[in-house]
Structure formats: C-alpha cells, structure tokens
Design a protein around this motif. Structure first.
Motif, PDB file in Angstrom:
ATOM      1  N   TYR A 277       0.889  -1.160   0.000  1.00  0.00           N
ATOM      2  CA  TYR A 277       0.000   0.000   0.000  1.00  0.00           C
ATOM      3  C   TYR A 277       0.926   1.209   0.000  1.00  0.00           C
ATOM      4  CZ  TYR A 277      -4.217   2.661   1.243  1.00  0.00           C
ATOM      5  OH  TYR A 277      -5.286   3.532   1.247  1.00  0.00           O
ATOM      6  N   MET A 278       1.023   1.841  -1.151  1.00  0.00           N
ATOM      7  CA  MET A 278       2.086   2.819  -1.388  1.00  0.00           C
ATOM      8  C   MET A 278       1.869   4.112  -0.617  1.00  0.00           C
ATOM      9  SD  MET A 278       4.879   2.925  -3.139  1.00  0.00           S
ATOM     10  CE  MET A 278       4.954   2.080  -4.725  1.00  0.00           C
ATOM     11  N   ILE A 279       2.937   4.638  -0.065  1.00  0.00           N
ATOM     12  CA  ILE A 279       2.889   5.946   0.597  1.00  0.00           C
ATOM     13  C   ILE A 279       3.659   6.973  -0.223  1.00  0.00           C
ATOM     14  CG2 ILE A 279       3.598   7.241   2.644  1.00  0.00           C
ATOM     15  CD1 ILE A 279       3.040   4.726   4.255  1.00  0.00           C
ATOM     16  N   ARG A 280       4.853   6.566  -0.703  1.00  0.00           N
ATOM     17  CA  ARG A 280       5.604   7.458  -1.588  1.00  0.00           C
ATOM     18  C   ARG A 280       6.140   6.609  -2.735  1.00  0.00           C
ATOM     19  NH1 ARG A 280      10.084  10.778   1.301  1.00  0.00           N
ATOM     20  NH2 ARG A 280      11.367   8.941   1.103  1.00  0.00           N
ATOM     21  N   ARG A 281       5.687   6.939  -3.940  1.00  0.00           N
ATOM     22  CA  ARG A 281       6.075   6.149  -5.107  1.00  0.00           C
ATOM     23  C   ARG A 281       7.195   6.888  -5.817  1.00  0.00           C
ATOM     24  NH1 ARG A 281       5.010   5.863 -10.601  1.00  0.00           N
ATOM     25  NH2 ARG A 281       4.372   3.871 -11.485  1.00  0.00           N
ATOM     26  N   SER A 282       8.400   6.337  -5.724  1.00  0.00           N
ATOM     27  CA  SER A 282       9.511   7.043  -6.340  1.00  0.00           C
ATOM     28  C   SER A 282      10.534   6.036  -6.865  1.00  0.00           C
ATOM     29  CB  SER A 282      10.103   8.035  -5.324  1.00  0.00           C
ATOM     30  OG  SER A 282      10.803   9.062  -5.976  1.00  0.00           O
ATOM     31  N   ARG A 283      11.746   6.010  -6.294  1.00  0.00           N
ATOM     32  CA  ARG A 283      12.799   5.157  -6.837  1.00  0.00           C
ATOM     33  C   ARG A 283      12.334   3.696  -7.004  1.00  0.00           C
ATOM     34  NH1 ARG A 283      15.571   1.715  -4.520  1.00  0.00           N
ATOM     35  NH2 ARG A 283      15.183   2.549  -2.449  1.00  0.00           N
TER      36      ARG A 283
ATOM     37  N   THR B 263       4.002  14.989  -6.962  1.00  0.00           N
ATOM     38  CA  THR B 263       4.527  14.268  -8.113  1.00  0.00           C
ATOM     39  C   THR B 263       3.741  14.854  -9.276  1.00  0.00           C
ATOM     40  OG1 THR B 263       2.820  12.560  -8.083  1.00  0.00           O
ATOM     41  CG2 THR B 263       4.828  12.100  -6.845  1.00  0.00           C
ATOM     42  N   PHE B 264       4.274  14.778 -10.479  1.00  0.00           N
ATOM     43  CA  PHE B 264       3.482  15.201 -11.622  1.00  0.00           C
ATOM     44  C   PHE B 264       3.290  13.991 -12.521  1.00  0.00           C
ATOM     45  CE2 PHE B 264       7.907  15.902 -12.596  1.00  0.00           C
ATOM     46  CZ  PHE B 264       8.053  15.436 -13.894  1.00  0.00           C
ATOM     47  N   CYS B 265       2.492  14.150 -13.549  1.00  0.00           N
ATOM     48  CA  CYS B 265       2.196  12.999 -14.382  1.00  0.00           C
ATOM     49  C   CYS B 265       2.149  13.449 -15.838  1.00  0.00           C
ATOM     50  CB  CYS B 265       0.852  12.391 -13.966  1.00  0.00           C
ATOM     51  SG  CYS B 265       0.433  10.866 -14.821  1.00  0.00           S
ATOM     52  N   ILE B 266       2.842  12.701 -16.688  1.00  0.00           N
ATOM     53  CA  ILE B 266       2.794  13.011 -18.105  1.00  0.00           C
ATOM     54  C   ILE B 266       1.944  11.959 -18.786  1.00  0.00           C
ATOM     55  CG2 ILE B 266       4.176  13.064 -20.215  1.00  0.00           C
ATOM     56  CD1 ILE B 266       6.287  14.558 -18.579  1.00  0.00           C
ATOM     57  N   GLY B 267       0.932  12.433 -19.474  1.00  0.00           N
ATOM     58  CA  GLY B 267       0.023  11.512 -20.152  1.00  0.00           C
ATOM     59  C   GLY B 267       0.391  11.429 -21.619  1.00  0.00           C
ATOM     60  N   LYS B 268       0.537  10.204 -22.094  1.00  0.00           N
ATOM     61  CA  LYS B 268       0.768  10.015 -23.517  1.00  0.00           C
ATOM     62  C   LYS B 268      -0.217   8.942 -23.945  1.00  0.00           C
ATOM     63  CE  LYS B 268       4.610   9.724 -26.698  1.00  0.00           C
ATOM     64  NZ  LYS B 268       5.995   9.289 -26.873  1.00  0.00           N
ATOM     65  N   ASN B 269      -1.308   9.387 -24.518  1.00  0.00           N
ATOM     66  CA  ASN B 269      -2.404   8.486 -24.848  1.00  0.00           C
ATOM     67  C   ASN B 269      -2.838   7.728 -23.592  1.00  0.00           C
ATOM     68  OD1 ASN B 269      -1.883   9.525 -27.358  1.00  0.00           O
ATOM     69  ND2 ASN B 269      -0.589   7.805 -27.953  1.00  0.00           N
ATOM     70  N   GLU B 270      -2.914   6.394 -23.685  1.00  0.00           N
ATOM     71  CA  GLU B 270      -3.431   5.664 -22.524  1.00  0.00           C
ATOM     72  C   GLU B 270      -2.351   5.365 -21.483  1.00  0.00           C
ATOM     73  OE1 GLU B 270      -3.051   4.560 -25.570  1.00  0.00           O
ATOM     74  OE2 GLU B 270      -2.610   2.416 -25.640  1.00  0.00           O
ATOM     75  N   LEU B 271      -1.148   5.890 -21.693  1.00  0.00           N
ATOM     76  CA  LEU B 271      -0.068   5.667 -20.728  1.00  0.00           C
ATOM     77  C   LEU B 271       0.109   6.909 -19.866  1.00  0.00           C
ATOM     78  CD1 LEU B 271       2.453   4.004 -23.179  1.00  0.00           C
ATOM     79  CD2 LEU B 271       1.080   2.864 -21.441  1.00  0.00           C
ATOM     80  N   LEU B 272       0.029   6.718 -18.560  1.00  0.00           N
ATOM     81  CA  LEU B 272       0.117   7.856 -17.647  1.00  0.00           C
ATOM     82  C   LEU B 272       1.381   7.680 -16.793  1.00  0.00           C
ATOM     83  CD1 LEU B 272      -3.681   7.808 -16.645  1.00  0.00           C
ATOM     84  CD2 LEU B 272      -2.610   9.031 -18.551  1.00  0.00           C
ATOM     85  N   TYR B 273       2.387   8.479 -17.119  1.00  0.00           N
ATOM     86  CA  TYR B 273       3.699   8.341 -16.477  1.00  0.00           C
ATOM     87  C   TYR B 273       3.779   9.203 -15.229  1.00  0.00           C
ATOM     88  CZ  TYR B 273       5.215   6.487 -21.044  1.00  0.00           C
ATOM     89  OH  TYR B 273       5.363   5.764 -22.187  1.00  0.00           O
TER      90      TYR B 273
ATOM     91  N   PRO C 296      -0.086   6.243  -4.339  1.00  0.00           N
ATOM     92  CA  PRO C 296      -0.439   6.694  -2.988  1.00  0.00           C
ATOM     93  C   PRO C 296      -1.865   7.251  -2.894  1.00  0.00           C
ATOM     94  CG  PRO C 296       1.637   7.690  -3.713  1.00  0.00           C
ATOM     95  CD  PRO C 296       1.049   7.016  -4.908  1.00  0.00           C
ATOM     96  N   ALA C 297      -2.512   6.995  -1.751  1.00  0.00           N
ATOM     97  CA  ALA C 297      -3.820   7.584  -1.480  1.00  0.00           C
ATOM     98  C   ALA C 297      -3.667   9.068  -1.149  1.00  0.00           C
ATOM     99  CB  ALA C 297      -4.474   6.858  -0.308  1.00  0.00           C
ATOM    100  N   ASN C 298      -2.462   9.469  -0.770  1.00  0.00           N
ATOM    101  CA  ASN C 298      -2.237  10.869  -0.392  1.00  0.00           C
ATOM    102  C   ASN C 298      -2.011  11.739  -1.632  1.00  0.00           C
ATOM    103  OD1 ASN C 298       0.566  10.757  -1.171  1.00  0.00           O
ATOM    104  ND2 ASN C 298       0.944   9.594   0.694  1.00  0.00           N
ATOM    105  N   ASP C 299      -1.565  12.967  -1.413  1.00  0.00           N
ATOM    106  CA  ASP C 299      -1.451  13.901  -2.539  1.00  0.00           C
ATOM    107  C   ASP C 299      -0.406  13.487  -3.577  1.00  0.00           C
ATOM    108  OD1 ASP C 299      -3.410  15.231  -1.256  1.00  0.00           O
ATOM    109  OD2 ASP C 299      -2.331  17.125  -1.009  1.00  0.00           O
ATOM    110  N   GLY C 300       0.428  12.515  -3.245  1.00  0.00           N
ATOM    111  CA  GLY C 300       1.372  11.975  -4.223  1.00  0.00           C
ATOM    112  C   GLY C 300       0.683  11.273  -5.382  1.00  0.00           C
ATOM    113  N   GLY C 301      -0.628  11.032  -5.256  1.00  0.00           N
ATOM    114  CA  GLY C 301      -1.363  10.357  -6.323  1.00  0.00           C
ATOM    115  C   GLY C 301      -2.232  11.279  -7.168  1.00  0.00           C
TER     116      GLY C 301
END
Ligand code: ZN
Ligand code: ZN
Ligand code: FE
Length: 760
Positions: A377-383, A410-420, A738-743
């Motif tokens: 259950y992720m809290i910080r998704r990074s390395r 964290t930010f997210c780059i969307g490229k079509n159906e892939l969300l990085y 993460p359920a927190n703002d990291g998501g």
C-alpha cells in the motif's frame, strides 16, 4: 530463407533486452540484428520458418527478469543478407517510451563485490545488465552509455570487452565499469578517496557521527541506528523532533531480528525495487529515537554497492547492522543530488559527506510502502517505480501534463493511454521544490518525447503548482482536489464507471471557496457531484491549525457544548481561559477563519480531545497517534464491539460533530482513550457506509472508491472497506499509487485523457 521484422514494446531498455535477443538468436541459429529504437526494440531475424517461430516465442515468453513485453508486432519482410546476429547502434524513433526505473544491485553483482578474486572486488559502482542506476543517470533516450552520466567514464579494455560480448553478464550494460575505469568515492573537502574514504565513513559512523552519503537518486543522512545519542543528535541537527527515520538494515537476518515480517513482505524487501517498507518493531536494539511512540519502523535493505560496503568492508572496523538512512534535504526542499547542494543545504546537518563523481540527473527519493491485506500500500512512489506508466483502457490521442498537488508533489505526463507518474518532488511551500518541479517536468517531457497539448492542475488560488501550470501557457483545466483523488483511485483500478467516491483527506480547495476534506462524492470520469461531507466546522488560525489540533478541538467542543465549552476545554487541557476567548472571538468574527470539512483536521481534533496529541511536529502526527492508540486497544480487546446510539448522518452531512460530542462526554466520564479512539474510527466507517448506502439506493451505484491522505490510516481503511463490502459494495482502493497527494497527478492526467476531444 524467410525474414521477419519484430518490434517489441514495453520495458525493453536498460534491462538487458538486446543481449538477451542476441543470445537467443545465437543459441538457435538465427541471423539478423537488434536495435534500440527509443520506444521499442526492433529485431530483424532470418532463419527457417520453424526456427523463427521458436525465436519469436522465446522473445515473448523468456524475457529477462526486469523486462516486460507489452506488445509485439511481427511482420514478414524482404530478404536481407545477414552474416551473423548483431546488436546495432541505437537510432531514434518516436512512439511510446518506457524508461526503466533504477534497479537494486543484483545477487550476482553482490557476490562479485565481496569476492576477493573478482576484478570488481569492493567496487562501489558494480552493476550489470540486470541491475544498476537507470532513470537517475539518464540524459536522453534511447538508453545508451553516451546518453547517461557514465559517459564521463571511458571504459577500460576489459570493461569494453564485456560490454561488447554477448556471453558476458555485462553485455550492453550501459553503466558498466570497474575499479580501473569507474567513478570514485571521496570525502568532500578532504583529500580522502576510495578505500580510505569508505573506512573513514565507517569509523565516523561508529564514533556516533552523522554523515551524508551519496546514493542512487540523491544524498542520505546516515548514522548508527542503534546509537541513541547519534540519532537524537541527527534529530536536533535536522530540526525534526519526532517524524520517523527510515532504517537500512544489513540483511534479512537483521530485519527478522528487529521486526515482524509478514507473508509476502520479504519478497518486496529483497526485490529489485527495494522500497522502504513499514514493519512492526519487535523491540530489538534500535534506538528509541528512530520512530518514537510508533509501533512501526520503515525498513529497507541496501540497494547500491556503496551502501553494502558501508556495512561490510575488510578494514577491521566493527560495524553496526542498522543505519539511519533519511533523505538528505532541508525539510520540504528536494533531496540534494550534487556536492554543491549537499554542502550548502545539509552540510551543517552532518560531520562529513561521503560522495562520488557519478552525476545524478534525476532525483529519486526512496519509495515508501505500507502493507494492507497482504499487498503493498504505497505511501511514496519514487525510486524503483517511477516512471513506470499506469496504463488504462481508455484510448485517445492526447499528450498532457498534470502538475499534481502542493504537498508530496509528483506530476504525471500523459501520452495516450499511458500515464507516467513522476518520482517524488516534494512540498511546494519551498521555492527550491518549485524549481525542481519545473526542471523535472522539462526533463521528463524530453525523455518521453512529449509536448503536452493540455495541462491540468488543482483549483486552489494560492498553490505554487497552479502558477507553474499557468506559466506553461497551455490550455488549462483546474480540477477539484478531492475529485482528483478519487480519479487517481479509479485510474489505478482502470475504472470508468460511476462511483461513490469517499475522499477523506487533509485539506483542499472546494468549488464553493471553503476548505474541503471529508467528502462523499458521486464521480465519473467526466465530473462529480458533492453528495455530502462531514459536518463543517470553523477552522481558526489559518495554516497554523494544520499543526495545532487543539484549535479545531476547541471549535468542535464549542459546536457541541455551547456555553459549557469553555469549562470542558480547560478540563481537557486544550487551552486556558484567555486563549479560549481569543479563539471564540476569531471564530465568531470570522478572523483568520474558514469553514472546513477537512477529515484530517477532524482526526487531529479528536486526538487532542483524548489527550493523545494537541500539536503535530510533522504532517499527520496527531492523527497517526490516534490511529496507533485505537489499534493498540483493538489488539488488546479483539472481541470489543462499538455501540453508538447517535445518528449517522444529518441531511447531507455525516454527524461527526455529534460523534465528537459523544466521545468527549465519555472521555470526561473516565472512559479509556484507546477505546474511544477505536470507537471514533469504527463509527466514522459506519457513517460513511450508511451514507453510501443511502446514495446507492437513490442512484443504483454499487462501487465505492476510497482515496485521500486519511486513508493512509489502515484501521479506517480496513473498517470502511469491510463495512462497505458487507453491504454489497465493490470497493476500489489504492495499491501502488499513494492515497495521499502523491497520487493526485494521476487523477488529473486521467481526467485529461477521458475528456479530450476523442472521448467527448
Ligand atoms: Zn548485477
Ligand atoms: Zn573497467
Ligand atoms: Fe489531498
């Protein structure tokens, strides 16, 4: 002979894919070539039909451990004259790009590291095709040595041989190096290098010193986790009185000695991603100061050779098996990645800096995960995780940038159906973090070859992230914070239905200009309706109130007890008469006061009322201690059943003020605070469930999605999920986001995808 062109898409770069293809070809007699194309690996293969069929099967099904083939495009092509099978230089093409995260040192490299007969004996940068840094040293795609910071280190003859010969473990391993040609460790500002630097660092740690150590994605601050004085000194230096420190343990034996390890957890601890995992302490020899008043400790195993050498080195130093490894940063600022950063920002937090000359281009903090229901259950998704994309079924042609939230950005780059989803950036209150965000966005856009057509951000008028989003000049969509939380949970679960969204969170800006945070939403991928919330209260004291739960407590007691409130607040030790009056005047006149439905603040208030914590020294401390008290009670009295006779909701509001009143009264009558803390969690879960049922009856919706920072509280998560499921709901929760703002950024990017022209 027939000839095929095979294109393989997925995680096929930096994971030993080309050597694997080449070995497979050699082993069954296929001629041709393999090349990295940035977004995919392209293979030309020539052999008889039967052999080709076998070859394609191998490529799809027997891939290297770290590789993931998402799709394969196989076509017949005209006859080409091949003499052998060769790896050809990378060329650039465009398409979906998968950048590999950094990979922890593998077992084979570890064995060589400690093998005195090996030529990489004790080499602090040993790596192979299966392991080593990836994202953090990457300058541009495709992934090749010349486009990483390893281009600073020309290979020696022996390394070059391994790099270019398919039968070695380092064939095509971009960061390959050895004692002769690789980077070097040293102590910053001193003329101490290599073995001497490592020994000096080890001695210093054992002498109770705090040192900074350069890792894969940034610096750590490090000291002996069994030395109480060293840990408390680090706390003073970092001005961090109570927030838990992560501990790096020498190996699984140490972990088992110090912590209770549940089924499935060892796999994550020892796996190639090596996150920090929160484990239950056994009460071994760890310093009290590691995670005070906390039954858990964040544990990780060494994932870089230098870290392994800190534990184990043939220099006669008697070494601890537990090291504090906390991010080397100023609280709120990004993790330091260069010697200059480290000297300037954390130089005063430590006694020396153990660094090296391999540059870090992209920061990556350690990932942190908790454990729920036998799963992470992720809290910080990074390395180790970023920038693997989240993939959804929704299809469209769209490149987007979702800028994320203000805390734990964290930010997210969307490229079509892939969300990085990016690696962790940090809290935007610090201007350095804002710069880091801008830089990181730029770099990731280049790596993924994306030029966004659209940007999504929060709707808070004062967020720095919103300014960053506006500065892009792109068409901008401002999305409500708690809706974005639910969307992130929907995206992770690849859900495109209408759901009841239980968004329980700290604070976010509501569409009506008040502060939201305990929200019952009806959501689909196009919009939401606020169906209900917890009972609003006046949040007095602006930003301070997020660290001062007693302020909210006073207000809730005023709401619940009217003229008796002052006496009760004094009895509970929340504040004196003067402060009470001041609080009341501010609330009544609306001075520095906002209307709020923040669930996080509600938890803080209950924590203060029950005498658990009146203040937080870090975000969420009061709520966390409330959860621990409730969990400890549940453990001691597992058969206990809460009996609450009050109403669950009142119109469109959960009857939370009523609940607080009830708990306060019982506390004043002498009931146990652990029991009351448990009741609070239990009844809140009941309220959410009953309200969801009512909504479900009205709308027919049978799916609920749980998100928001308050759902990091596993007791609340478990009770709510169980209740909802027992009432027939399908319940979506987070796992690796993460359920927190990291998501948040994932939810924003999902919204952009679902609402672009193709999907209208
Ligand atoms: Zn390796
Ligand atoms: Zn070498
Ligand atoms: Fe939030």
């Amino acid at each position: 002979m027939p000839c095929l062109m095979i294109r393989l898409y997925g995680i096929v770069q930096g994971v030993g894919f080309r050597p694997f293809v080449s070995r497979a070809a050699d082993s069954i007699g296929v001629l041709g070539t393999v090349a990295n194309k940035g977004s995919y690996v392209e293979v030309f293969a020539k052999a008889d039909s039967e052999t080709l069929e076998r070859f394609v099967h191998i490529l799809k099904n027997e891939t290297p451990e770290r590789a993931i083939v998402i799709s394969a495009d196989v076509r017949e092509t005209e006859d080409i004259d091949f003499k052998s099978f060769e790896i050809i230089e990378s060329e650039k093409e465009t398409g979906d790009i998968f950048v590999s995260p950094d990979i922890a040192t593998c077992d084979k490299c570890r064995a060589e590291l400690f093998d005195s007969g090996d030529r990489r004996y004790l080499h602090p940068f040993i790596n192979c095709t299966q392991c080593g840094p990836r994202l953090t040293i990457l300058d541009a795609m495709p992934y090749d040595r010349e486009r990483t910071t390893m281009s600073d280190f020309p290979m020696c003859e022996k390394c070059e041989y391994e790099y270019t010969h398919a039968h070695t473990r380092r064939y095509d391993a971009q960061p390959v190096c050895c004692n002769e040609c690789g980077p070097q460790v040293y102590i910053v500002g001193q003329d101490v290098k290599g073995a001497d630097a490592i020994t000096l660092a080890r001695k210093s740690i054992m002498n109770g010193k705090v040192i900074a150590v350069k890792g894969i994605g940034g610096f750590h601050l490090c000291c002996d986790a069994k030395n109480e004085a060293a840990v408390s000194r680090l706390r003073k230096l970092k001005n961090r009185p109570a927030k838990p420190f992560a501990v790096m343990m020498k190996n699984m034996d140490t972990v088992n000695e110090q912590c209770r390890v549940q089924d499935g957890q060892q796999e994550f601890l020892t796996g190639y991603q090596k996150p920090i995992l929160l484990l239950e302490k056994k009460g071994g020899g760890l310093a009290q100061g590691i995670s005070p008043d906390n039954p858990t400790v964040g544990v990780m195993l060494p994932y870089a050779p230098l870290q392994m050498l800190l534990f184990d080195y043939p220099d006669g130093v008697e070494m601890t098996d537990c090291l504090v490894m906390t991010s080397g940063n100023v609280s709120g600022a990004p993790i330091c990645r260069s010697d200059e950063d480290a000297q300037k920002e954390i130089g005063s937090y430590c006694d020396m800096i153990l660094s090296h000359d391999r540059r870090i281009l992209i920061r990556a903090d350690d990932s942190v995960m908790d454990w729920f229901d036998g799963k992470p259950y992720m809290i910080r998704r990074s390395r180790g995780f970023a920038p693997l994309p989240v993939m959804v079924s929704k299809k469209a042609k769209l490149q987007s940038l979702a800028i994320g939230g203000e805390l734990k950005n964290t930010f997210c780059i969307g490229k079509n159906e892939l969300l990085y989803l990016s690696s962790y950036v940090g809290d935007m209150a610090d201007i350095r973090t804002v710069y880091a965000l801008k830089e990181s966005v730029q770099r990731m856009q280049e790596l993924l070859e994306v030029s966004p057509e659209k940007c999504v951000c929060d709707m808070h008028p004062k967020y720095n992230t919103v300014t960053v989003a506006e500065e892009t000049g792109l068409p901008l969509e401002k999305l409500q914070h708690h809706y974005a939380h639910i969307l992130s949970c929907m995206a992770e679960n690849d859900c495109d239905e209408t759901v009841i969204g239980l968004s329980f969170d700290g604070t976010g800006y509501g569409t009506d200009g008040t502060i939201w945070g305990g929200e019952m939403l009806i959501c689909d991928t196009h919009g939401f309706e606020r169906a209900g919330s917890i009972m609003p209260f006046k949040q007095v004291g602006g930003d301070a109130s997020s660290k001062e739960g007693w302020r909210i407590a006073v207000q809730l007691i005023r709401d619940g007890f009217g003229s008796d409130a002052q006496g009760i607040c004094e009895k509970l030790g929340l504040c004196d008469e003067k402060t009470f009056k001041l609080q009341s005047v501010m609330a009544d006149k609306g001075i520095n006061t906002v209307l709020s439905t923040s669930a996080g603040r509600l938890f803080d208030a209950v924590s203060a009322i029950l005498g658990i914590r009146t203040h937080s020294t870090f975000e969420g401390e009061s709520s966390m201690c409330l959860e621990f008290a409730a969990e400890a009670f549940e453990k001691d009295d597992p058969g206990y059943k809460t009996a609450y006779s009050g109403a669950f909701y009142d119109g469109e509001k959960l009857a939370t003020t009523e609940l607080v009143r009830d708990l306060t009264q019982r506390f004043l009558q002498g009931e146990d605070k652990g029991k009351l803390a448990y009741d609070f969690h239990f009844v809140l879960a009941q309220m959410m469930t009953e309200f969801s049922l009512w909504l479900s009856e009205k709308t027919g919706i049978k799916t609920a999605a749980l998100s928001g920072g308050v759902f990091q509280n596993k007791l609340l998560l478990r009770l709510t999920k169980q209740r909802l499921e027992s009432r027939g709901f399908r319940v979506l929760i987070h796992e690796l986001v993460p359920a927190n703002d990291g998501g948040i950024a994932l939810g924003q990017a999902y919204f952009a995808l679902c609402n672009c022209d193709d999907n209208k």
